[in-house]
Design an enzyme around this catalytic site. Sequence first.
Site, short mmCIF file in Angstrom:
data_model
loop_
_atom_site.label_atom_id
_atom_site.label_comp_id
_atom_site.label_asym_id
_atom_site.label_seq_id
_atom_site.Cartn_x
_atom_site.Cartn_y
_atom_site.Cartn_z
N ASP A 73 0.85 -1.19 0.00
CA ASP A 73 0.00 0.00 0.00
C ASP A 73 0.89 1.25 0.00
O ASP A 73 1.84 1.34 0.77
CB ASP A 73 -0.91 -0.02 1.23
CG ASP A 73 -2.01 1.04 1.14
OD1 ASP A 73 -3.11 0.68 0.72
OD2 ASP A 73 -1.73 2.21 1.48
N ILE A 74 0.58 2.18 -0.89
CA ILE A 74 1.38 3.41 -0.98
C ILE A 74 1.05 4.30 0.22
O ILE A 74 -0.13 4.53 0.53
CB ILE A 74 1.08 4.16 -2.30
CG1 ILE A 74 1.43 3.27 -3.49
CG2 ILE A 74 1.86 5.47 -2.36
CD1 ILE A 74 1.09 3.87 -4.84
N GLU A 126 -4.88 2.24 -4.13
CA GLU A 126 -3.41 2.36 -4.11
C GLU A 126 -2.81 1.11 -3.49
O GLU A 126 -1.75 1.13 -2.89
CB GLU A 126 -2.98 3.63 -3.36
CG GLU A 126 -3.23 3.63 -1.86
CD GLU A 126 -4.60 4.17 -1.45
OE1 GLU A 126 -5.54 4.11 -2.28
OE2 GLU A 126 -4.72 4.64 -0.31
#
Length: 315
Positions: free
Chosen positions: A177-178, A220
């Site tokens: 996950d960003i 994301e």
Amino acid sequence: MRILIAEDDPVSRRLLEVTLHKWGYEVIACPDGMAAWQILQRPDTPSLAILDWMMPGMDGLQVCREVRQQAAEPYIYVLLLTAKSQKTDIIAGLEAGADDYLTKPFDANELRMRLRAGRRILDLQAELILVREALRDQATHDSLTNLWNRATIYEILQRELDHIRRTNTTVSVILVDIDYFKRINDTYGHLIGDAVLRETAHCMQAVLRPYDNIGRYGGEEFLLVLPECDTAGAMTLAERLRTTIATKALTLAEGMTPLTVSLGVATSSLARETESLISAADAALYRAKNSGRNRVELATVADVTAESVLKGSMA
Ligand SMILES: [Mg+2]
């Protein structure tokens, strides 16, 4: 364009060959149905075949039936050559799967027109195949990153888990996950947000082994499915992904803080059901987020919910 001719009468065969050559076709000629059928099974077979009906051994009708039964792609357009001109014969030929027929002795102009019609059909067919392939690609890929989409990466994981039930190997998953992605989108806009997603995807792909799978799992969030990969291997890879992205200095806009990702790792030794394995990785990812981000966390038995433990033990 290449055309296959199967005709047992040498004079007629030669005449066809010369005529087609003159019109610019590349010709492969053979004297009987058996030889024709052999050529038509090759992967590089001509897509247009002129078959004489009456031939020793395997006749044109039989060759035609075999071709249609195989239903291979690309489509083979069959023009049946026959001395028979009675309607019932023509129907039999078309029923065997011939696309068109021509009675002997053939008229050159007519043959030319028939070939043109055949080519038109083949061109359309090729176009349809291209469109279909493009649709298939669209249905399985995420349009922004060109990675597998959510449904497809999920299916891949399911398949891998089915596979390890038979082979007793390990498959690992990593949820990536960003960090602070919402902030990037809010501050720099969605175009930069999209560019960040693409760059991150690209960056991770470069680190993966050729047989690893990666898909965009959510906004994301990325899901990696790693066949034949145990806990140690998955942790090493996750750490490499983290450092690669953190040191890449993905600053796509001025003033942007360097991009980082948080990762949750889980292996099939923990859970053998698709849902429970993903939720274990998700729990580990959640811990990585809560412990300050830009880090890797490994899922533990405690991350597998009571329900999935039960499911896993029944599997
Ligand atoms: Mg013949």
